[in-house]
Every structure is written in C-alpha cells, then in structure tokens.
Design a protein around this motif. Structure first.
Motif: not given
Length: 238
Positions: A207-225
């Motif tokens: 829904y576009g809430h992370l794109r302005a905050l971090i270049h790689s949402p995949a990185a924080v998703y990996h860390d969350e997992l």
C-alpha cells in the motif's frame, strides 16, 4: 459443426474471458473495487453490454472468478515453495511460505489488494466460491506450519493467557481438530499471530507506506521473518 470449429470457439471464448479479467484487474488498480464494472469493460473491449453478460452474468460473478483465480494462484505458489523444503526443517518451510507470499504480492499488488484489502462494496460471495476453498487451503497450510513447529514453539508462548476452542470459528476448529489433533487451541492463536507477522510489513509495502522510508523493504521483511523464527525457537536447518 466440426471439432475444429468448436475448439476455435472455445479458444476465442477463453481469450475473451482472460481479457475481461485483465481489464477488471487494471480497473481495480486504477480506481479501487468500485471501478470494476461490466459495462465499463464492455465499452473498452468494443462489446455490447449484452455480449459481455454472456461471459459473466453479473459483476459479482466476475469478482468471484477473479478472487478464485488470484487466491488459488498464490496458495499454489506458497504450497510449492513450502514443499520444496524438507519437513525436518519447519523454520525453513515457514520462510519459504512467507517469501513466496511476498514474491507474489510484489509481482501482483492488485491481486493482493483484491483478496487482502478492503472488501468490494456490495459484493456477496457465493457459498461455493473457489476463493473460499483457496482461503481454507491457505489457513490450513499456515496451521500446518505452526503444528509442525509446535514441539519447539510451545515453550515460547505467553503464559498469562489461555484459549479454548470456543474462542475460534467453529468451522476452523473442526478442520484443525481433524487435521492436527495434537495442536491445542493456543496453536490457532499462534497461527493468527504468525499470519499477522507475515502479512503486516507486506501490507505496508504493497500500500506504499514503506517506499518513502526505506530503499529495500525486502531487508526489513527478511529481518521480521528471522525474528519470527526466533520467537518460535526455530532456526534454519543446515
């Protein structure tokens, strides 16, 4: 009428149905659920309203088909990714499932919004909707991941809350007790929490809430997992 003519008509009908569904998904992406209209699709395809109704009698029938296609596709992908990891690696199977969900959502954000976003106004799914079958498969798949992790995960659960079977939907309870008889009620609660962690950051990303905050949402998703696995007392085998 020969077999070749029948086959050609069936192919043309399948192509038209696919085009209708593709336009509907684009309208969803551009204007939200309210933008899905059989008449609008007919105009775009150069068809009469009567002609398009021969493919989908109502808007709800089209939406039911879209949800079924999308939901079945993502569950197929998640199950395939999970099953590519040995059962002896429950943590790896959770990661595989979660990454498959994210890969699909990033590639098909409209599909994610359709099945996990706001309900389509006025839409009433039929009892025999293929989307309901896929939803049950997704739920059962997640419960299965938790059940496989339970021998380790149970020691890491909060001790200040108890759950009973009556806390949950009876239909869900019936499936869980039949398929995973050793999993207690708290296992369903854990499944819901695992689902929330897999989908939470992903929903923010789609829904576009992370794109302005971090270049790689995949990185924080990996860390969350990784943190999810740690909270279950799990780690990747090997």
């Amino acid at each position: 009428m020969n077999d070749r003519t029948v086959s050609r008509r069936a192919r043309l009908r399948a192509d038209a149905s696919a085009e209708i569904k593709g336009i509907a998904m684009r309208l969803l992406a551009e204007g939200g659920p309210d933008a899905i209209s059989l008449r609008a699709i007919a105009r775009e395809m150069g068809m009469t309203a009567g002609a398009i109704y021969s493919y989908f009698a109502t808007r709800d029938e089209l939406i039911t088909t879209l949800i079924g296609d999308v939901y079945t596709g993502v569950v197929d992908a998640a199950e395939a990714a999970r099953d590519a990891v040995p059962e002896s690696d429950p943590g790896g199977r959770i990661l595989a499932w979660a990454h498959a969900i994210r890969d699909w959502a990033v590639a098909d954000p409209e599909g994610f919004r359709l099945i996990y976003g706001d309900p389509v106004p006025g839409y009433q799914p039929p009892d025999d909707s293929p989307g309901k079958d896929a939803e049950l498969r997704a739920c059962t798949g997640l419960v299965g991941l938790v059940a496989a992790s339970w021998p380790t995960a149970q020691a890491h659960q909060p001790t200040d809350r108890t759950y009973s079977w009556t806390d949950f939907d009876p239909a869900l309870v019936a499936h869980v007790r039949e398929d995973f008889p050793d999993l207690p009620p708290v296992g369903i609660a854990l499944t819901l929490r695992v689902w929330g962690r897999i989908h939470g950051l992903l929903a923010l990303e789609i829904y576009g809430h992370l794109r302005a905050l971090i270049h790689s949402p995949a990185a924080v998703y990996h860390d969350e997992l990784q943190d999810l696995l740690h909270s279950l007392g799990l780690q990747r085998a090997g």
